[in-house]
Enzyme design. Structure first.
Site, PDB file in Angstrom:
ATOM      1  N   HIS A 264      41.189 -10.829  15.467  1.00 25.32           N
ATOM      2  CA  HIS A 264      40.968 -10.902  16.924  1.00 25.32           C
ATOM      3  C   HIS A 264      42.287 -11.265  17.614  1.00 25.32           C
ATOM      4  CE1 HIS A 264      38.838 -11.308  20.605  1.00 25.32           C
ATOM      5  NE2 HIS A 264      38.190 -12.433  20.424  1.00 25.32           N
ATOM      6  N   HIS A 305      40.037  -0.850  16.546  1.00 26.75           N
ATOM      7  CA  HIS A 305      39.258  -1.641  17.510  1.00 26.75           C
ATOM      8  C   HIS A 305      37.780  -1.316  17.312  1.00 26.75           C
ATOM      9  CE1 HIS A 305      37.910  -3.357  21.314  1.00 26.75           C
ATOM     10  NE2 HIS A 305      39.060  -3.993  21.321  1.00 26.75           N
ATOM     11  N   ASP A 363      47.108  -5.764  21.097  1.00 27.91           N
ATOM     12  CA  ASP A 363      48.023  -6.691  20.407  1.00 27.91           C
ATOM     13  C   ASP A 363      49.255  -6.021  19.846  1.00 27.91           C
ATOM     14  OD1 ASP A 363      45.000  -8.149  19.407  1.00 27.91           O
ATOM     15  OD2 ASP A 363      46.486  -9.094  20.716  1.00 27.91           O
TER      16      ASP A 363
END
Ligand code: SDX
Length: 424
Positions: A264, A305, A363
């Site tokens: 995460h 994802h 990210d």
């Protein structure tokens, strides 16, 4: 919500279940009545489960769409800023100029933390991971606000909003200062939200420190892009904690803990570590092979994802911001950025990643910008937590403002059935 029906035939019985249609996105089957039929649904990881009704953020994973109260993330990133987006997320509409001024000033009036909180840091080793410190000090905030802990009261919820949004940068910067043995720096209310954070991170009492407006703008963009993302793992954690009536500071602390995981929010730190380990474009094929090897636990951090099976719109904006910041700082040929762009290009041409619809996520590029700003890698997920605090709060607040039940999932039990303790 408009409604039609689904029919389930199971164990020789036919059960009718309501089906609801939202304003957009998939319809949902209301399975709440199944327990009275002696049935549970089974959905580890909640891949096909809508845990709640919400009006805050909508994601279309197939089309790479992200809307905050209906506004596309690309338009907010281009035309708004973090605090205006905070206002939008929590109140549901863009503020008038007067309301935005009020919101900004109210946040400024809450940026300091109680001096007693400073002592909490001394209990940690200097090399403690800052996410461990944030879990502790944010949870501890509730100990200082006994005057407003009735969260069925909207005014108490609103004061908690300002305390959380205003104090997260202060607490985060204190983590960094503590880790390097420098004195804590007080917030400055003449600075913007992002500039104030950079001031608290990098200024010292010994000399004047001017915040670079390019870095402040990039920092604000990073905050905005991480602000909210529907029912992700940490937001779902905050909702579950809040459903028991826990106070918002404890709930946000639970969100920080959930965000820390490398699957995460911890991925941004893991991406930089991975890029540094790759070290040179010539080693990219070696790491792509590791990511594809079923026997190797290595994953291409910053890729993939649960929802986006197309590009993550935030990653596209982040990549553009990366390019702008590195050019503005005169390090356009940053080797890590080059490795990241080459890694993206190779991965997106590789049948494994294409077949599994693995694209860069939020990210993948954020860490390169944070590193260019001068933020240490260990602080990357803290930045994510600071930014996501408004998303966590908005979902908690939406739940607390409506009808909700304590979250209590059931299970598929496959353990021993009843057996007697052996007689001695
Ligand atoms: C965030 O939910 C959110 O909205 C989160 C977030 C937010 O804003 O809140 O967007 C922020 O957390 C972004 C994700 C950051 N995490 C990473 O970058 C870590 C690397 N990515 C993964 O671990 C993974 O992609 C997840 C956790 C993000 C998603 O995992 P899923 O949806 O459970 O998918 P999966 O693990 O079942 O993977 C599907 C397949 C698997 O192969 P098979 O078992 O089908 O053969 O794809 C493979 C996986 O092995 N796979 C990868 C991969 N990600 C998935 N293979 C290599 N590298 C990867 N990164």
């Amino acid at each position: 919500m408009t409604e039609n029906k689904a029919t389930l035939s199971v164990n020789g019985k036919t059960i009718e279940l309501p089906v609801y249609k939202g304003s957009t996105g998939p319809d949902v089957v209301d399975v709440r009545g199944l327990v009275s039929e002696g049935l549970f649904t089974y959905d580890p990881g909640f891949v096909s489960t809508a845990s709640c009704e919400s009006k805050i953020t909508f994601i279309d994973g197939e089309k790479g769409v992200l809307l905050h109260r209906g506004y596309p993330i690309e338009q907010l990133a281009e035309q708004s800023d973090y605090l205006e987006t905070c206002y939008l997320l929590v109140y549901g509409e863009l503020p008038t100029a007067e309301r935005l001024e009020w919101f900004r000033n109210t946040v400024k009036n809450h940026t300091m933390v109680h001096e007693q909180l400073n002592h909490f840091y001394n209990g940690f080793r200097r090399d403690a991971h800052p996410m461990a410190v944030m879990c502790g000090v944010v949870g501890a905030l509730s100990a200082f606000y006994h005057d407003s802990m009735d969260f069925s009261d909207q005014d108490h919820r609103e004061i908690a909003l300002f305390r959380l949004i205003a104090k997260m940068p202060t607490l985060a910067a204190m983590c960094y200062k503590y880790s390097i043995g420098q004195p804590f720096v007080y917030p400055r209310n003449d600075l913007s939200y992002a500039a104030n954070f950079l001031h608290m991170m990098f200024s010292t009492p010994c000399e004047n420190y001017e915040v670079d407006p390019v870095l402040a703008k990039a920092m604000d963009k990073i905050f905005l892009l991480h602000a909210d993302h529907e029912q992700n793992a940490s937001t779902s954690t905050v909702r579950l904690a809040g459903s028991s009536g826990a106070n918002p500071f404890a709930c946000i602390a639970s969100g920080i803990a959930a965000l820390w995981g490398p699957a995460h929010g911890g991925a941004n730190e893991a991406v930089l570590t991975m890029l540094l380990e790759i070290g040179d474009e010539s080693r990219i094929p070696e790491f792509i092979a590791k990511a594809k090897d079923k026997n190797d636990p290595f994953r291409l951090m910053g890729f993939g994802h649960r929802v986006y099976k197309n590009f993550d719109p935030r990653a596209k904006v982040m990549k553009q911001t990366c390019d702008e910041v590195l050019n503005a700082l005169g390090c356009a040929d940053d080797p890590l950025f080059r490795i990241a762009m080459r890694l993206e290009q190779i991965a997106l041409e590789d049948p494994y990643f294409v077949s599994k619809k693995l694209y860069p996520n939020v990210d993948f590029y954020s860490g390169i910008i944070l590193r260019a700003i001068g933020i240490p890698i260990s602080m990357f997920t803290v930045i994510f937590a600071m930014s996501r605090t408004i998303g966590w709060f908005s979902h908690w607040n939406e739940m607390m403002g409506g009808d909700y039940k304590i979250g209590r999932p059931r299970q598929l039990y496959t353990g021993y059935t009843k057996r007697d303790y052996p007689k001695k």
